[in-house]
Design an enzyme around this catalytic site. Structure first.
Site, mmCIF file in Angstrom:
data_model
loop_
_atom_site.group_PDB
_atom_site.id
_atom_site.type_symbol
_atom_site.label_atom_id
_atom_site.label_comp_id
_atom_site.label_asym_id
_atom_site.label_seq_id
_atom_site.Cartn_x
_atom_site.Cartn_y
_atom_site.Cartn_z
ATOM 1 N N ARG A 31 0.834 -1.212 0.000
ATOM 2 C CA ARG A 31 0.000 0.000 0.000
ATOM 3 C C ARG A 31 0.867 1.260 0.000
ATOM 4 N NH1 ARG A 31 -5.171 -0.600 3.711
ATOM 5 N NH2 ARG A 31 -5.740 1.202 2.452
ATOM 6 N N ASP A 62 -15.475 3.557 2.020
ATOM 7 C CA ASP A 62 -15.387 2.132 2.366
ATOM 8 C C ASP A 62 -16.663 1.369 2.025
ATOM 9 O OD1 ASP A 62 -12.825 2.500 3.269
ATOM 10 O OD2 ASP A 62 -13.417 2.807 5.355
ATOM 11 N N LYS A 78 -6.866 0.074 -1.661
ATOM 12 C CA LYS A 78 -7.353 -0.345 -0.331
ATOM 13 C C LYS A 78 -6.725 -1.701 0.001
ATOM 14 C CE LYS A 78 -9.739 3.287 0.487
ATOM 15 N NZ LYS A 78 -9.265 4.204 1.515
HETATM 16 C C1 S3P Z 1 -9.712 5.690 7.438
HETATM 17 C C2 S3P Z 1 -9.734 6.486 6.332
HETATM 18 C C3 S3P Z 1 -10.056 6.009 4.984
HETATM 19 C C4 S3P Z 1 -10.733 4.647 5.023
HETATM 20 C C5 S3P Z 1 -10.065 3.706 5.978
HETATM 21 C C6 S3P Z 1 -10.067 4.271 7.375
HETATM 22 C C7 S3P Z 1 -9.347 6.273 8.736
HETATM 23 O O1 S3P Z 1 -8.867 5.883 4.243
HETATM 24 O O2 S3P Z 1 -10.770 4.097 3.743
HETATM 25 O O3 S3P Z 1 -10.743 2.457 5.994
HETATM 26 O O4 S3P Z 1 -9.593 5.650 9.785
HETATM 27 O O5 S3P Z 1 -8.803 7.374 8.749
HETATM 28 P P1 S3P Z 1 -8.224 7.137 3.459
HETATM 29 O O6 S3P Z 1 -7.717 8.075 4.441
HETATM 30 O O7 S3P Z 1 -7.117 6.512 2.647
HETATM 31 O O8 S3P Z 1 -9.307 7.686 2.622
#
Ligand code: S3P
Length: 465
Positions: free
Chosen positions: A128, A332, A359
């Protein structure tokens, strides 16, 4: 007559991570009620324990409304905070498993520590992209090494050497709560005003919780700033609402099951997370909310989030266009929204989907492959995003998903691709067609939703009696 089913979903994953992190670096003890007990949060807890923070499961409080110590909620948890600079150098690399939020947010705290630490993860986490957090932290003064690809992307393991930080003004090109949170947490250690802006406002749990821990923030649209250095103080107690991202599977189930009405109790309704409700309502879903003051569940001052019950009845869904802006508030939930679109009449178009590619797995690939296997008409189209009057040459084309709903769906064997939300979305599709959708590799569900299959079984029993 509709059969009524009432369920409770596990606690919010994003808020649980933040509760453990902020409680660990604040002064004083914090009781956390209904902390999510799932794999990702265990990784965050272990990381702080390895840095000398005492974290314990306490006895079940008498005031516990939920009797569910299981199902992804731990009724009573105590974190003994060590203060902003009280963390100790861990004796070994910190293994963060599959937890992207830990890998991207924790470095903000580590950047302010006076020691070196290595963060590692499983195969999926090691693939990632991390440049999005490494770049701003290096600008602030941290030394970070990761695995560089030919395209100059950076991947874990990350070696972080923290130290004295300087405040920055950072304009993020992606709407990401993980990036924003990482920079804000580093900003707590920096001298001066740290400021982050993003193209769209992402979830704001960090900002809300920082306020609970005594930090003053300024917000203007999607621009947040704080003045460091800051000493966080424990608010004493935090209560965590149910996770709307976990509720999402049963919200869609409630729409597509013909004979059941579902009530999901005490779910977090933070407006930066409720995109799924707006999108499904636009598709014609019969969804009602009963907001409940968090203080009724947890006591005054325990939560900085909106909460409530979500009631869903069988609905005739229709296809809609979902904009990039809407996707940010439902990032999500897109996999399960894709399932809903397969049961809707007409065409659904989902724009601004690039982030789904990075993801836990490439969720466009996993969902398109799986939904095609059960007979869905789903495709990927590139969208010409050339903005009028701007660049002279052609701009890169952006992808969007097109689903022609209402096709007859059938049984098939599909894969989780090691991704919890792909796995749960496909199980919901199976519930809707009452066929046998077999999903291989279900262990990943424990990342966020222990007990999911038990709840699903309850629903299918309700539907079949
Ligand atoms: C999250 C932010 C999101 C989400 C992840 C959880 C968080 O990701 O997809 O499951 O807890 O801050 P991104 O910040 O990459 O959008």
């Amino acid at each position: 007559m509709l059969k009524a089913v009432e369920i409770i979903v596990p606690s919010d994953k994003s808020i649980s991570h933040r509760a453990v992190m902020l409680a660990s670096i604040s002064k004083g003890a914090t009781r956390i009620k209904n902390l999510l007990m799932a794999e990702d949060i265990k990784r965050t807890i272990e990381a702080f324990q390895a840095m000398g923070v005492k974290i314990k499961i306490g006895k079940i409080g008498t005031a516990t409304i939920f009797k569910h110590g299981k199902n992804g909620r731990c009724p009573y948890f105590i974190v003994h905070g060590v203060g902003m600079r009280g963390l100790k150098k861990p004796s070994r690399p910190l293994y963060l498993g599959n937890s992207g939020t830990t890998m991207r947010v924790l470095p903000g705290i580590l950047a302010g520590q006076d020691f070196e630490v290595v963060l590692t993860g499983d195969k999926s986490l090691s693939a990632r992209p991390m440049k999005r957090i490494v770049e701003p932290l290096v600008k602030m003064g941290a030394a970070i090494n990761g695995q560089r690809s030919r395209q100059q992307e950076i991947y874990p393991p990350l070696k972080i050497r923290g130290g004295r930080l300087k405040a920055i003004q950072y304009k993020s090109t992606i709407a990401s709560a993980q990036v924003k949170s990482c920079i804000l947490l580093a900003g707590l250690y920096a001298d001066g005003v740290t400021c982050v802006s993003e193209p769209e406002k992402s979830r704001d749990h960090t900002e809300r919780m920082l306020k609970m821990f005594g930090c003053r923030l300024k917000a203007k649209g999607s621009r947040i700033s704080l003045k460091g250095p800051v000493e966080l103080k424990s608010p004493g107690a935090i209560g965590i609402p149910g996770d709307i991202s976990s509720a999402a599977f049963f919200i869609v189930a409630g729409c597509i099951l013909l004979d059941t009405k579902i009530t999901i109790r005490n779910v977090g309704l933070n407006p930066s997370r409720t995109g799924i409700l707006d999108i499904l309502k636009k598709m014609g879903a019969d969804i009602r909310l009963r907001e409940s003051p968090a203080s009724a569940t947890y006591g005054v001052g325990w939560v900085s989030e909106l909460m409530g019950d979500i009631m869903i009845k069988p609905s005739k869904l229709r296809g809609v266009t979902i904009s990039s802006k809407e996707v940010v508030r439902a990032i999500d939930e897109i996999p399960v929204i894709m399932v809903a679109a397969c049961f809707a009449k007409g065409k659904t178009v989902i724009k601004g989907i690039e982030e789904l590619r990075v993801k836990e797995t490439d969720r466009i690939k996993s969902m398109v492959t799986n939904l095609r296997k059960i007979g869905a008409d789903i495709g990927l189209k590139a969208e010409d995003e050339r903005l009028k009057g701007r660049a002279s040459g052609p701009e890169p084309e952006r992808e969007h998903i097109v689903i022609n709903g209402g096709m007859p769906l059938h049984s098939a064997k599909v894969s989780s691709f090691g991704d919890h939300r792909t796995a749960m979305s496909m199980l919901i599709a199976g519930l809707g067609i009452k066929g046998n959708v077999r999903v291989t590799g279900l262990d990943c569900i424990n990342k966020s939703f222990p007990g999911f299959e038990r709840l699903l079984h309850r629903l299918s029993l309700a539907g079949s009696s």
